[in-house]
Design an enzyme around this catalytic site. Sequence first.
Site, PDB file in Angstrom:
ATOM      1  N   LYS A  70       2.371  -3.782   6.588  1.00  0.00           N
ATOM      2  CA  LYS A  70       2.604  -3.915   5.227  1.00  0.00           C
ATOM      3  C   LYS A  70       4.050  -3.730   4.904  1.00  0.00           C
ATOM      4  O   LYS A  70       4.528  -4.754   4.055  1.00  0.00           O
ATOM      5  CB  LYS A  70       1.833  -2.824   4.410  1.00  0.00           C
TER       6      LYS A  70
ATOM      7  N   TYR B 189      -1.390  -1.055  10.627  1.00  0.00           N
ATOM      8  CA  TYR B 189      -1.595  -1.573   9.579  1.00  0.00           C
ATOM      9  C   TYR B 189      -0.642  -1.266   8.477  1.00  0.00           C
ATOM     10  O   TYR B 189      -0.143  -2.319   7.871  1.00  0.00           O
ATOM     11  CB  TYR B 189      -3.027  -0.789   8.977  1.00  0.00           C
TER      12      TYR B 189
ATOM     13  N   SER C 104       0.939  -1.187  -0.028  1.00  0.00           N
ATOM     14  CA  SER C 104       0.057  -0.022   0.070  1.00  0.00           C
ATOM     15  C   SER C 104       0.959   1.221   0.084  1.00  0.00           C
ATOM     16  O   SER C 104       1.844   1.172   0.674  1.00  0.00           O
ATOM     17  CB  SER C 104      -0.943  -0.057   1.106  1.00  0.00           C
TER      18      SER C 104
HETATM   19  P1  NAD Z   1     -10.817  -7.084   1.214  1.00  0.00           P
HETATM   20  O1  NAD Z   1     -10.908  -7.326   2.673  1.00  0.00           O
HETATM   21  O2  NAD Z   1     -12.168  -6.757   0.406  1.00  0.00           O
HETATM   22  O3  NAD Z   1     -10.068  -8.476   0.938  1.00  0.00           O
HETATM   23  C1  NAD Z   1      -9.260  -9.148   1.527  1.00  0.00           C
HETATM   24  C2  NAD Z   1      -9.757 -10.647   1.744  1.00  0.00           C
HETATM   25  O4  NAD Z   1      -9.007 -11.541   2.485  1.00  0.00           O
HETATM   26  C3  NAD Z   1     -11.116 -10.788   2.272  1.00  0.00           C
HETATM   27  O5  NAD Z   1     -11.960 -11.567   1.415  1.00  0.00           O
HETATM   28  C4  NAD Z   1     -11.062 -11.531   3.704  1.00  0.00           C
HETATM   29  O6  NAD Z   1     -12.116 -12.322   3.932  1.00  0.00           O
HETATM   30  C5  NAD Z   1      -9.633 -12.218   3.317  1.00  0.00           C
HETATM   31  N1  NAD Z   1      -8.777 -12.447   4.632  1.00  0.00           N
HETATM   32  C6  NAD Z   1      -8.562 -11.798   5.577  1.00  0.00           C
HETATM   33  N2  NAD Z   1      -7.738 -12.290   6.462  1.00  0.00           N
HETATM   34  C7  NAD Z   1      -7.729 -13.506   5.987  1.00  0.00           C
HETATM   35  C8  NAD Z   1      -6.985 -14.701   6.522  1.00  0.00           C
HETATM   36  N3  NAD Z   1      -6.577 -14.515   7.681  1.00  0.00           N
HETATM   37  N4  NAD Z   1      -7.058 -15.921   5.834  1.00  0.00           N
HETATM   38  C9  NAD Z   1      -7.581 -15.707   4.543  1.00  0.00           C
HETATM   39  N5  NAD Z   1      -8.369 -15.054   4.096  1.00  0.00           N
HETATM   40  C10 NAD Z   1      -8.275 -13.687   4.731  1.00  0.00           C
HETATM   41  O7  NAD Z   1      -9.846  -6.011   0.939  1.00  0.00           O
HETATM   42  P2  NAD Z   1      -9.287  -5.455  -0.374  1.00  0.00           P
HETATM   43  O8  NAD Z   1      -9.671  -4.070  -0.635  1.00  0.00           O
HETATM   44  O9  NAD Z   1      -9.609  -6.418  -1.587  1.00  0.00           O
HETATM   45  O10 NAD Z   1      -7.865  -5.566  -0.133  1.00  0.00           O
HETATM   46  C11 NAD Z   1      -6.805  -6.542  -0.587  1.00  0.00           C
HETATM   47  C12 NAD Z   1      -5.383  -6.504  -0.053  1.00  0.00           C
HETATM   48  O11 NAD Z   1      -4.982  -5.171  -0.599  1.00  0.00           O
HETATM   49  C13 NAD Z   1      -5.400  -6.177   1.317  1.00  0.00           C
HETATM   50  O12 NAD Z   1      -4.098  -6.968   1.591  1.00  0.00           O
HETATM   51  C14 NAD Z   1      -5.335  -4.834   1.528  1.00  0.00           C
HETATM   52  O13 NAD Z   1      -4.454  -4.697   2.736  1.00  0.00           O
HETATM   53  C15 NAD Z   1      -4.448  -4.376   0.257  1.00  0.00           C
HETATM   54  N6  NAD Z   1      -4.687  -2.938  -0.092  1.00  0.00           N
HETATM   55  C16 NAD Z   1      -6.175  -2.588  -0.268  1.00  0.00           C
HETATM   56  C17 NAD Z   1      -6.354  -1.097  -0.674  1.00  0.00           C
HETATM   57  C18 NAD Z   1      -7.815  -0.637  -0.455  1.00  0.00           C
HETATM   58  O14 NAD Z   1      -7.805   0.531  -0.576  1.00  0.00           O
HETATM   59  N7  NAD Z   1      -8.539  -1.466  -0.680  1.00  0.00           N
HETATM   60  C19 NAD Z   1      -5.254  -0.273  -0.555  1.00  0.00           C
HETATM   61  C20 NAD Z   1      -3.812  -0.763  -0.365  1.00  0.00           C
HETATM   62  C21 NAD Z   1      -3.670  -2.079  -0.202  1.00  0.00           C
END
Ligand code: NAD
Length: 339
Positions: free
Chosen positions: A154, A150, A126
């Site tokens: 990362k 958080y 991120s």
């Molecule tokens: P999201 O919460 O929709 O997706 C994450 C998925 O991981 C979910 O389906 C959740 O059920 C699953 N999960 C969480 N913990 C778990 C575990 N221990 N075992 C198995 N599954 C697990 O989030 P997103 O927005 O799709 O983000 C995906 C990734 O991208 C994340 O790592 C997030 O930190 C990163 N990210 C997101 C953003 C954003 O703004 N959405 C920005 C930068 C980075």
Amino acid sequence: MTKKILVTGGAGYIGSHTCVALIEAGFEVVVVDNLVNSSIESLRRVEKITGQFIRFYRGDITNKADLKRVFEDHNFYAVIHFAGLKSVADSVEFPLRYYQQNVFGTLCLLEAMQQQACSKIVFSSSATVYGEPASLPILETFPTNPQSPYGRSKLFIEQIIDDYCQAEKQASSIILRYFNPVGAHPSGEIGEDPLGIPNNLMPYICQVASGQREFLSIYGDDYATTDGTGVRDYIHVVDLAEAHVKAVDKINQVDQVQWFNIGRGQGYSVKDLIQAFEQTNGIRIKTSIQPRRDGDIAEYWADPSLARQELGWKATRDLKQMVKDAWHWQQKNPKGYEE
Ligand code: NAD
Ligand code: UDP
């Protein structure tokens, strides 16, 4: 032969869009997700869009037996690792949970990969790892200084993956640092489905537009930005999904680890986003100016040119497309996947 990709967290917002992009690019997809922040319905919708079956494991990446089962059943070309918790505010309140799920979860995943000689990983990092940048736009070489548990989780994971790839001859990784993903698949079948009250700007605007929330709080209009409101580099989630396909295409040419900013390289303010939403979708968004939100940075946007040069990737969808697709998803699914 079709290459098989393990997508951890594939039922989530970015994961589900990436599954579509991978399948459309000819990859086979296997998903492991514990559904803590998502619904299995998202994968049914991915199947509907692509016409392909997805092998799904309900499992937790912190559970070694769950991972063992997945890796014993398949031979993966690479892993795309989305699974984890993502709320900055929650991470301040529950730091141990964030380190456990994100950092320990990644350790378990790397161990399972090592045991099965699966050596390529694309990781969801991120822009928050940069903290407050000294200048703009942000380059991958800028110093890192995350401001929350958080963000630190990362950065720790990035460093663990780096150490692992230095030690293991065969291993390679692409680390993607996302800026602000928004929008939804143009079909309106999949999109962002936040639990409870949304923290992020775009889903909140959508819920105000649909009448679920009365007004949008604008957190601060006294920043040193063009119009006083916070500026971010919003990127369409389908563009972001496509960056993962490019990363998988490139990963066997990567020597150890490469980092990429994934953004459009353009900053838009909160007011810009509201105006684009109102003009494109023909709906007024009621707003109220509130104090700044704790921990928010005034403005940041990416220099994404390294991704263009090295991955051959560039975002093509503009702000208008983002607000249009976000609203289309919201209208089609007022209660998210619940219905
Ligand atoms: P999201 O919460 O929709 O997706 C994450 C998925 O991981 C979910 O389906 C959740 O059920 C699953 N999960 C969480 N913990 C778990 C575990 N221990 N075992 C198995 N599954 C697990 O989030 P997103 O927005 O799709 O983000 C995906 C990734 O991208 C994340 O790592 C997030 O930190 C990163 N990210 C997101 C953003 C954003 O703004 N959405 C920005 C930068 C980075
Ligand atoms: N924001 C806002 N009202 C909201 C949610 C967010 O004014 O209800 C602002 C926030 O202060 C920031 C921008 O919108 O300037 C993007 O916030 P978001 O939470 O979506 O992303 P992040 O802060 O993680 O970059």
